[in-house]
Design an enzyme around this catalytic site. Structure first.
Site, PDB file in Angstrom:
ATOM      1  CB  CYS A   1      -0.915   0.009   1.216  1.00  0.00           C
ATOM      2  SG  CYS A   1      -2.065  -1.369   1.268  1.00  0.00           S
TER       3      CYS A   1
HETATM    4  C1  BEZ Z   1       0.524  -4.567   1.815  1.00  0.00           C
HETATM    5  O1  BEZ Z   1       0.078  -3.474   1.478  1.00  0.00           O
HETATM    6  O2  BEZ Z   1       1.717  -4.817   1.780  1.00  0.00           O
HETATM    7  C2  BEZ Z   1      -0.411  -5.629   2.265  1.00  0.00           C
HETATM    8  C3  BEZ Z   1      -1.574  -5.296   2.904  1.00  0.00           C
HETATM    9  C4  BEZ Z   1      -2.427  -6.310   3.348  1.00  0.00           C
HETATM   10  C5  BEZ Z   1      -2.083  -7.640   3.128  1.00  0.00           C
HETATM   11  C6  BEZ Z   1      -0.919  -7.960   2.441  1.00  0.00           C
HETATM   12  C7  BEZ Z   1      -0.068  -6.962   2.008  1.00  0.00           C
END
Ligand code: BEZ
Length: 212
Positions: free
Chosen positions: A45
């Protein structure tokens, strides 16, 4: 009920890092991209929001506003925005909706319980000036999205909104486009008089991109 292409994008008022957003008013008479991400302070994210912030001038050029969302509270968004500025080489330059009560997530079906009952998936909704939904996408949490692809889709949508054309597989701005089947050859001769068109099959006719 999921939000489908051609539906009026559900309107809402919700808190964001740039104050309360009244969605339809905020869109105004341009285009909008509403996208959800699973969670603040997570790696994929963080890279996505940095990427969108860097691409903001490209969205601006297309008269398109961008707005992110997760079910985290505003306080978390504000803290995370500082991390984004520190790690991504750009500050957040678009609003992030704080959807802690899941009002918007539920309205748009951004939570897919069989994938994750708690967090939003990586949903995208492109909304046109008529407030109709033009594109929907759902990516899993583990796959960061390709935001160049969203720009490409906006280019295609804006082109096809103006001319009687469609865009072929893997089309890029400047490539030839397809004349829509509803246009007769007679009409095509008038509509595309300047650049002409090629009839490969009666149903497959191409013409140079009209606005180039
Ligand atoms: C991420 O943004 O890295 C992420 C968020 C939720 C689950 C897996 C990865």
């Amino acid at each position: 009920m999921s939000v489908q292409l051609g539906d009026t994008a559900p309107d809402f008022t919700q808190e964001s890092t740039e104050g309360a957003i009244h969605f339809h008013d905020w869109i105004g008479d341009g285009w909008a991209v509403l996208f959800s991400h699973p969670k603040d302070f997570t790696p994929v994210c963080t890279t996505e929001l940095g990427t969108v912030a860097r691409l903001k001038p490209e969205f601006d050029k297309r008269n398109t506003k961008v707005i992110g969302l997760s079910v985290d509270p505003l306080k978390d968004h504000e803290g995370w925005a500082r991390d984004i500025a520190e790690t991504q080489g750009t500050a957040l330059n678009f609003p992030l909706i704080a959807d802690a009560d899941r009002k918007v997530s539920e309205l748009y079906g951004m939570i897919h319980p069989n994938a994750d009952n708690t967090f939003t998936v990586r949903s995208v909704f492109i909304v046109g000036p008529d407030k109709k939904v033009k594109l929907t996408l759902s990516y899993p949490a583990s796959t960061g999205r390709n935001f160049q692809e969203l720009l490409r889709v906006i280019d295609s949508l804006q082109l096809t909104a103006k001319y009687k054309v469609a865009t072929p597989a893997d089309w890029q701005d400047g490539d030839d486009v397809i004349i829509t089947p509803a246009v007769s050859n007679e009409e095509a001769k008038t509509l595309f008089a300047e650049k002409g068109f090629t009839e490969i099959k009666p149903y497959l006719r191409t013409t140079p991109q009209p606005n180039k």
